[in-house]
Each structure stands twice: as C-alpha cells, then as structure tokens.
Design an enzyme around this catalytic site. Structure first.
Site, PDB file in Angstrom:
ATOM      1  N   LYS A 183       0.686  -0.850  -0.225  1.00  0.00           N
ATOM      2  CA  LYS A 183       0.067  -0.125   0.102  1.00  0.00           C
ATOM      3  C   LYS A 183       0.853   1.567   0.268  1.00  0.00           C
ATOM      4  CE  LYS A 183      -1.983   2.982   2.890  1.00  0.00           C
ATOM      5  NZ  LYS A 183      -2.059   4.311   1.846  1.00  0.00           N
ATOM      6  N   GLY A 235       6.767   4.418   8.400  1.00  0.00           N
ATOM      7  CA  GLY A 235       5.975   5.748   8.830  1.00  0.00           C
ATOM      8  C   GLY A 235       6.120   6.208  10.286  1.00  0.00           C
ATOM      9  N   SER A 236       5.275   6.786  10.217  1.00  0.00           N
ATOM     10  CA  SER A 236       5.262   7.659  11.533  1.00  0.00           C
ATOM     11  C   SER A 236       5.205   6.633  12.636  1.00  0.00           C
ATOM     12  CB  SER A 236       4.133   9.065  11.181  1.00  0.00           C
ATOM     13  OG  SER A 236       2.741   7.868  11.631  1.00  0.00           O
ATOM     14  N   VAL A 239       1.337   6.289  14.025  1.00  0.00           N
ATOM     15  CA  VAL A 239       0.734   4.708  12.785  1.00  0.00           C
ATOM     16  C   VAL A 239       1.607   3.787  12.950  1.00  0.00           C
ATOM     17  CG1 VAL A 239      -0.483   4.579  10.930  1.00  0.00           C
ATOM     18  CG2 VAL A 239      -0.191   6.804  11.562  1.00  0.00           C
ATOM     19  N   GLY A 240       2.679   3.509  13.482  1.00  0.00           N
ATOM     20  CA  GLY A 240       3.634   2.053  13.699  1.00  0.00           C
ATOM     21  C   GLY A 240       2.794   1.423  14.798  1.00  0.00           C
ATOM     22  N   CYS A 296      13.663  10.286   7.678  1.00  0.00           N
ATOM     23  CA  CYS A 296      13.357   9.597   9.007  1.00  0.00           C
ATOM     24  C   CYS A 296      14.614   9.965   9.960  1.00  0.00           C
ATOM     25  CB  CYS A 296      12.893   8.648   8.785  1.00  0.00           C
ATOM     26  SG  CYS A 296      14.326   7.556   7.870  1.00  0.00           S
ATOM     27  N   GLU A 396       9.856  15.048  16.133  1.00  0.00           N
ATOM     28  CA  GLU A 396       9.777  14.903  14.550  1.00  0.00           C
ATOM     29  C   GLU A 396       9.700  15.827  13.584  1.00  0.00           C
ATOM     30  OE1 GLU A 396       9.019  11.651  12.335  1.00  0.00           O
ATOM     31  OE2 GLU A 396      11.181  11.480  11.467  1.00  0.00           O
TER      32      GLU A 396
HETATM   33  P1  NAD Z   1       2.085   8.228   7.852  1.00  0.00           P
HETATM   34  O1  NAD Z   1       2.415   7.288   9.227  1.00  0.00           O
HETATM   35  O2  NAD Z   1       1.278   8.986   8.134  1.00  0.00           O
HETATM   36  O3  NAD Z   1       2.061   7.243   6.771  1.00  0.00           O
HETATM   37  C1  NAD Z   1       2.639   5.828   6.637  1.00  0.00           C
HETATM   38  C2  NAD Z   1       1.778   5.002   5.465  1.00  0.00           C
HETATM   39  O4  NAD Z   1       0.307   4.397   6.596  1.00  0.00           O
HETATM   40  C3  NAD Z   1       1.134   5.530   4.551  1.00  0.00           C
HETATM   41  O5  NAD Z   1       1.210   4.403   4.003  1.00  0.00           O
HETATM   42  C4  NAD Z   1      -0.765   5.576   5.209  1.00  0.00           C
HETATM   43  O6  NAD Z   1      -1.954   5.898   4.097  1.00  0.00           O
HETATM   44  C5  NAD Z   1      -0.162   5.138   6.688  1.00  0.00           C
HETATM   45  N1  NAD Z   1      -1.199   4.448   7.480  1.00  0.00           N
HETATM   46  C6  NAD Z   1      -1.853   5.795   7.729  1.00  0.00           C
HETATM   47  N2  NAD Z   1      -3.012   5.712   8.734  1.00  0.00           N
HETATM   48  C7  NAD Z   1      -3.243   4.227   9.053  1.00  0.00           C
HETATM   49  C8  NAD Z   1      -3.297   3.788   9.647  1.00  0.00           C
HETATM   50  N3  NAD Z   1      -4.579   3.594  10.623  1.00  0.00           N
HETATM   51  N4  NAD Z   1      -2.872   2.390   9.634  1.00  0.00           N
HETATM   52  C9  NAD Z   1      -2.390   1.409   8.284  1.00  0.00           C
HETATM   53  N5  NAD Z   1      -1.930   2.848   7.436  1.00  0.00           N
HETATM   54  C10 NAD Z   1      -2.034   3.941   8.169  1.00  0.00           C
HETATM   55  O7  NAD Z   1       3.495   8.246   7.762  1.00  0.00           O
HETATM   56  P2  NAD Z   1       4.079   9.641   6.573  1.00  0.00           P
HETATM   57  O8  NAD Z   1       3.342  10.851   7.480  1.00  0.00           O
HETATM   58  O9  NAD Z   1       3.101   9.115   5.403  1.00  0.00           O
HETATM   59  O10 NAD Z   1       5.483   9.668   6.153  1.00  0.00           O
HETATM   60  C11 NAD Z   1       6.480  10.245   7.887  1.00  0.00           C
HETATM   61  C12 NAD Z   1       7.083   9.267   8.450  1.00  0.00           C
HETATM   62  O11 NAD Z   1       7.190   8.264   8.373  1.00  0.00           O
HETATM   63  C13 NAD Z   1       8.425  10.043   9.674  1.00  0.00           C
HETATM   64  O12 NAD Z   1       7.002   9.749  11.018  1.00  0.00           O
HETATM   65  C14 NAD Z   1       9.284   9.757   9.165  1.00  0.00           C
HETATM   66  O13 NAD Z   1      10.342   9.388  10.097  1.00  0.00           O
HETATM   67  C15 NAD Z   1       8.957   8.249   8.511  1.00  0.00           C
HETATM   68  N6  NAD Z   1      10.351   7.141   7.760  1.00  0.00           N
HETATM   69  C16 NAD Z   1      11.152   6.033   8.272  1.00  0.00           C
HETATM   70  C17 NAD Z   1      11.447   5.756   7.803  1.00  0.00           C
HETATM   71  C18 NAD Z   1      12.315   4.447   8.838  1.00  0.00           C
HETATM   72  O14 NAD Z   1      12.888   3.847   7.880  1.00  0.00           O
HETATM   73  N7  NAD Z   1      12.625   4.013   9.887  1.00  0.00           N
HETATM   74  C19 NAD Z   1      11.420   5.885   6.230  1.00  0.00           C
HETATM   75  C20 NAD Z   1      10.374   7.066   6.047  1.00  0.00           C
HETATM   76  C21 NAD Z   1       9.958   7.479   6.414  1.00  0.00           C
END
Ligand code: NAD
Length: 495
Positions: A183, A235-236, A239-240, A296, A396
C-alpha cells in the site's frame, strides 16, 4: 495544469490504483494526487478500501504455493529484470517522483530512482543466499534448518521516499518467497504505480499486488486483515503503534521502520580552519535540507562544541543559505516542497512556537501562512537558544528545521544526544578515531554516520531502536530475519 505542461508522463493503466491478481482493478472511489511545488492536482487514482484489500490478500494467498516453490535464483532474476526496466525508464519515473513528492529532481528524485533500481538488483543477486544451517546434534542424528517464507506480506509505505522504500519492500518480500500486498502513501502513489506497470507482466498473477488508498481505509484494512501473515510498516511512530497493535491481535510478524530525531555531534578537531566548510556541508547533508528535512534519519538536533560554535554555525548558515528553493522539477532547485498543506502547517507551527518561546533563528523564518503561498516551499531554518527539552528539540518536525545546542563535556553531550525516545540514526564529526569509536559505542541509535551525512546502501542492515522501530531491513541478513521463519528438521540416521 496538464501533464504536458508539467512535462511528466503519467501512468496509464496504473491510474486504476489497484493491481490485483495480475490485472488492474478500478475501485469506485478516487484519490487526488497534488503537486506540492504548484499546489495543483496532477491526476486522480483509484482509492482502494477493504474490498480491494480482501481481493488482493486472497490473490496473494493463492499465488503463494507456486511462488515459494520457485528456485530462489529464478525469483531473483525477476527482481533483476524489474531493476533493468526501472533503469530503462529512469528519467520518466524520476520526474513523476519529483512532481508528486516535491523532492527536487536533481538533488533527490534521480538519485532515489537509481537507488530503487539498486535495491532491486541487490536482492535479485542475494536471493540465493536463503541458506539454512546444519546442527551437530550428535552421533546418528542429523539436524538441519531451512528459512521458510512467512506467507502473505502486507507492506505500508510513506510518501517521503516512496520508490526506494517500495522497491525495498518488494525485494525483501519476493526474494524470500513471500507474496505481497503493497500500500503506497496517498500523497505519492504515482511512481509506484508506474513501477507496477513495468512489473505487470513479470511476476505470476497474485505474487505482487498494489492497493492505493488512504491510511484509515486501505492501510487499516491491510493491517487488520487476518490473511496477512507479516506486516512491514514504514511511517510515523504514531501509526506504527496502531499497526503493531493490529498485528499483535493475531500474532502476525511485524517490522516497523518509524520516525527519528537524530543527534549530530561536532567535536572541535573536525572544525580546523581547513576543515570547517567540509564539516558544515556534512551537517547540512545530515539534516537532509535538500529533502526539505523530510527524512526519518535527518540529523535535526545539532550539538556543537562551544569552542568552535561561532565558526561552525556561521559555516552551517552559509551552506544552508546557499541552497536554492524552487519547483521540484526545476533543474536549478536544491530544495523542493513540503508534501502537503497539513505538513507545511505543522512545520510552520513548530517554528512559530519556538520563536515565541524565545528561540533565535540563525537563518530561516516562520513560513508564510498556507493561504498566502503558491507552493509549500519552506526555507532552511536553523534555530538556537533552545533547550534539549523543548518540543522542537524532542519531536520530529519533518521539515527543514534544525535545532543547534552548544556543549562542553563529552559525557554531557552524549547524555543530551541519548535523551530522546527515538533511536534511528546519529552523526559524529571528529578526526580522532578513539573519539569516534568511543562516542559511536555510547550513542543509542541503529545507524551512525561519521564525518558526513550520506545515505545507506543495500546490504546495510537498517532500522531503529526505542520508538524508531523494530527489526532490520535492507540487507539479506535483515530480510532473512524479518521475512522468513526457521524450520528445523531432526533425523535419526540408520544405526
Ligand atoms: P504516516 O504514518 O502518516 O503514513 C505512512 C503510511 O501509513 C501511509 O501509507 C499511510 O496511508 C498509512 N497509514 C496511515 N494511517 C494508517 C492506519 N491507521 N493504518 C494503517 N496504515 C495507515 O507517515 P508519513 O507521514 O507518510 O511519513 C512520515 C513518517 O515516516 C515520519 O515519521 C518518518 O520518520 C517515517 N519514515 C521512517 C522511515 C524509516 O525507515 N525509519 C523511512 C521513511 C519515513
């Protein structure tokens, strides 16, 4: 604005948004994709929900037995072929990526496209390394272990480097014999959809599925799906946690690559007059100003020894100020645009709050209000007269905003660097090998860069500690641990 004026080539079939069981599938709803450099809609793509996720997971399940039985070398060869196709279409994909992410074409998007092909190529080669072990169990006994694919993998990725992260997830899942439902992020699905077009006739139907949609719909449905055996989420942290809770309900395997607030520590010996400009450039690279700080691993907490504070900060400001902020598709731009209005507003609020709290902006400014701008273009901002406990020092920001704090004692600076709930990356600038090794050992982070602020290469096990994540990805060792489970077989031999 039309695609011609943008001089990008849009996906065609891919605009359906969902690739399921080897065919494009058009959901009833659509999703608009905005160009953050111009604040206009590039196109609309299909918006998947629970129905499409169900279909994709079922297809991945059906495809699993044949795919996992395929020799690893053949799986690897298909990844290598996808790398070749991506390389053949490099410029077209890079332009699409720049348009949707706001990541400047020259400094970011071309490099990301090349890096994405590199990760596919790497896993294409090392797929054959899915080796087991033999155990010295005892006389007349023979025991060995194999690495078995976990099953159906659900991967969820963010928008900040979607192609690189997407190719990493595809590579790790498929090389190890799993099937995949990917996704992409709602803000930046286009390069992934173009890649999926390139892969459409490559993998057997159902092996590689894509569902584009918003997090609360397609993302949440994928995370909660009982047919998904392993979740790999980038991701964040917020959400993680939600994804991990869903996985815990059914004991699904989980890898989490989350946020960071990485420290960057500068020692005086890295700042001699002949070296200070190089160190400053390394600090600017570590901060990922050229990606609007939307990384990140951004080294967003700068700790500079007080003895060299004035000259280092002057050089950092000079390097940051020299960067050209502009349209992501403009070859002159070093820095593009923040992904969307919401994120732009958040960055603005962080800087405004710090300024109101008495911080000094060595360079940069509180960004203009969203309704006053034509593009979400930020300015690199360096903030001092803040404490390590301030919100801007702990959270962040995910924008081109760096806090700078002076230090005197090594133990104090290590304590400040580690005083964070994150633990993704860290940067150290010193010419003394003992200092570098001592400080690297003391820092709580998954990845440490010394004397520069570069990226990672495929083969390096990558991931965070603390709230920055769980598990390692990007290397064959990481993929074997994260995407396979060991099966042991013990035999009594004929006596
Ligand atoms: P986000 O967590 O908002 O979204 C990431 C993904 O999760 C998207 O595809 C989104 O649609 C999905 N998502 C959102 N809500 C969800 C839910 N309830 N259930 C399942 N999936 C859901 O993050 P973002 O704003 O897209 O990205 C930025 C974040 O990602 C920052 O915190 C950054 O540090 C992190 N990041 C980490 C790495 C790493 O390798 N550690 C790499 C890139 C980005």
């Amino acid at each position: 604005m039309t695609a011609e004026l943008l001089s990008i080539t849009l996906p065609t079939d891919g605009l359906a948004g969902c690739f399921i069981d080897g065919a494009w599938h058009t959901p009833a709803a659509t999703l608009a994709v905005e160009n953050p450099s111009r604040r206009d809609i590039i196109t609309e793509v299909g918006r998947a929900g629970a129905t499409e996720v169900d279909l994709a997971v079922a297809a991945a399940r059906r495809a699993l037995p044949a795919w996992r039985a395929l020799p690893a070398s053949e799986r690897g060869a298909l990844l290598a072929e996808l790398a070749r196709r991506l390389t053949e279409n490099h410029e077209e994909v890079a332009r699409l990526l720049a348009a949707e992410t706001g990541n400047a074409i020259r400094t970011q998007s071309r490099g990301e496209t090349a890096g994405a092909a590199g990760v596919l190529r790497y896993f294409g080669g090392v797929a054959v390394e899915q080796k087991g072990e033999v155990l010295p169990f005892g006389p007349d006994l023979f025991s060995y272990s194999t690495r078995e694919p976990i099953g159906v993998v659900g991967s969820i990725i963010p928008w900040n480097s979607p192609l690189q992260l997407g190719c990493g997830k595809i590579s790790m899942a498929l090389a190890t014999g799993n099937t995949l439902v990917l996704k992409p992020a709602e803000d930046a699905p286009l390069a992934i959809l173009r890649l999926t077009e390139l892969a459409a006739d490559l993998f057997p139907p159902g092996v590689f599925n894509v569902v584009t949609g918003v997090g609360e719909e397609a993302g949440a449905a994928l995370a909660a799906h009982p047919g998904v055996d392993k979740l790999s989420f980038t991701g964040s942290s917020e959400v993680g946690h939600a994804v991990a809770r869903q996985a815990a309900e059914r004991l699904a395997h989980t890898t989490l690559e989350l946020g960071g607030k990485s420290p960057c520590i500068v020692f005086p010996d890295a700042c001699t007059d002949d070296r200070v400009a190089t160190t400053a450039q390394g600090i600017v690279n570590a901060m990922r100003f050229a990606r609007q700080g939307q990384s990140c691993t951004a080294g967003s907490r700068l700790f500079v020894h007080r003895d060299v504070w004035d000259k280092v900060m002057a050089a950092v400001v000079e390097s940051a100020d020299a960067m050209i902020v502009g349209d992501a598709l403009d070859e002159r731009s070093d820095i593009g645009a923040i992904i969307n209005a919401e994120r732009y507003g958040e960055v603005r609020a962080y800087v405004a709050e710090a300024e109101a709290g008495g911080a000094t902006l060595l360079t940069g400014a509180v960004p203009a209000a969203v309704d006053e701008i034509d593009a979400y273009q930020p300015v690199p901002t360096v903030i001092t007269d803040v404490d390590n406990s301030w919100r801007i020092s702990r959270e962040e920001v995910f924008g081109p905003v760096m806090v700078a704090i002076p230090w005197e004692g090594e133990a104090d600076v290590i304590a400040m660097a580690n005083d964070t709930h994150y633990g993704l990356a860290a940067f150290v600038f010193s010419q003394d090998v003992d200092t570098v090794m001592r400080v690297s050992a003391a820092l709580e982070a998954g990845w440490i860069w010394v004397n520069d602020g570069g990226g990672q290469i495929p083969g390096m096990s990558y991931g965070g500690i603390k709230q920055s994540g769980l598990g390692r990805e990007y290397s064959i060792e990481g993929a074997l641990d994260a995407y396979t489970s060991r099966k042991s077989v013990t035999m009594r031999l004929r006596r």
